[in-house]
Scaffold this active site. Structure first.
Site, PDB file in Angstrom:
ATOM      1  N   SER A   1       0.822  -1.218   0.000  1.00  0.00           N
ATOM      2  CA  SER A   1       0.000   0.000   0.000  1.00  0.00           C
ATOM      3  C   SER A   1       0.852   1.262   0.000  1.00  0.00           C
ATOM      4  O   SER A   1       2.043   1.243   0.342  1.00  0.00           O
ATOM      5  CB  SER A   1      -0.898   0.019   1.232  1.00  0.00           C
ATOM      6  OG  SER A   1      -1.517  -1.227   1.405  1.00  0.00           O
ATOM      7  N   GLN A   2       0.179   2.356  -0.324  1.00  0.00           N
ATOM      8  CA  GLN A   2       0.794   3.687  -0.307  1.00  0.00           C
ATOM      9  C   GLN A   2       1.171   4.024   1.149  1.00  0.00           C
ATOM     10  O   GLN A   2       0.351   3.842   2.052  1.00  0.00           O
ATOM     11  CB  GLN A   2      -0.288   4.643  -0.810  1.00  0.00           C
ATOM     12  CG  GLN A   2       0.137   6.013  -1.128  1.00  0.00           C
ATOM     13  CD  GLN A   2      -1.074   6.814  -1.606  1.00  0.00           C
ATOM     14  OE1 GLN A   2      -2.099   6.265  -1.993  1.00  0.00           O
ATOM     15  NE2 GLN A   2      -0.943   8.114  -1.553  1.00  0.00           N
TER      16      GLN A   2
END
Ligand code: SAH
Length: 217
Positions: free
Chosen positions: A64-65
């Site tokens: 994920s970011q």
């Protein structure tokens, strides 16, 4: 845990990006500083490890970011005496961040390859309070018990009652809820003595939670 030897300028930009996205909890920011994200991404993506973007990992999944990892971690409010469950180990990055903040972390993954690689990375980093389990997060094995915090990092169509039942009293669950194709709403549930408080936080995009152990690898 070894600290990353990454160029300080890039790590400073990384911290600024997290703060700009509204993350202010110092313990969370410190955990994000301490976990070397370059060790969790594919070799070809290392140069982008400290950019605020999601990146592809094995088995068609994504890490994920970072600002979303930090935001979800902040919303989970985990404390050093908490037992935390993560559903969706992926690279193991989120579990490594949680290992700095919680007492014990159990993280479950449906791909054997991802679980094995994450286990190796976490061991190499000395995250001894994390257990990686090959299991279906849609039906958590009974022997894993109950948790103070549950963080789901794959999108669910809705939050199963059986998962809420695994929360201790006063427990908090954070999960992306919505259609597979996204966007989803990040939902936070708190178990109270009268029931469950529910809040919708921000819009997110996660890969879908799929049931069963993956047969491919
Ligand atoms: N938290 C990860 C990124 C999550 S990507 C990281 O820090 O890198 C979502 C992960 O959830 C994928 O690895 C996917 O295989 C896993 N997943 C999806 N459905 C699942 C399920 N039912 N049980 C366990 N893991 C699941």
């Amino acid at each position: 845990m070894p600290t990353s030897e990454w160029p300080p300028q890039e790590k400073m930009q990384f911290q600024l990006a997290l703060r700009r996205r509204g993350v202010s909890d110092l313990a969370v920011l410190r955990a994000m500083e301490d976990v070397p994200r370059e060790l969790f991404v594919a070799a070809g993506d290392r140069a982008d490890a400290y950019r605020d973007v999601a990146l592809p990992i094995d088995c068609g999944q994504t890490i994920s970011q970072p600002s979303v990892v930090a935001y979800m971690t902040e919303q989970l409010q985990s404390k050093p005496f908490h037992r935390v469950l993560e559903i969706g180990t992926g690279s193991g990055y989120q579990a490594a961040v949680l290992s700095h903040l919680a007492g014990d972390v159990v993280t479950v993954e449906r791909f054997r390859l991802l679980a094995e690689r994450a286990r190796e990375r976490l061991a190499r980093l000395g995250c001894r309070n994390v257990e990686v389990v090959l299991a279906d997060g849609c039906s958590i094995p009974d022997e894993l018990g109950h948790f103070d915090r549950i963080l789901v990092t794959a999108a669910l169509p809705d939050i199963p009652e059986a998962l809420v039942a695994r929360l201790q009293p006063d427990g908090v669950l954070v999960a992306p809820v919505g259609p597979q194709s996204g966007p989803q709403a990040l939902v936070r549930l708190r178990k109270t003595k009268d029931g469950v408080d529910r809040a919708e936080l921000i819009e997110v995009r996660f890969v879908p939670a799929l049931s069963g152990i993956a047969r491919e690898i």
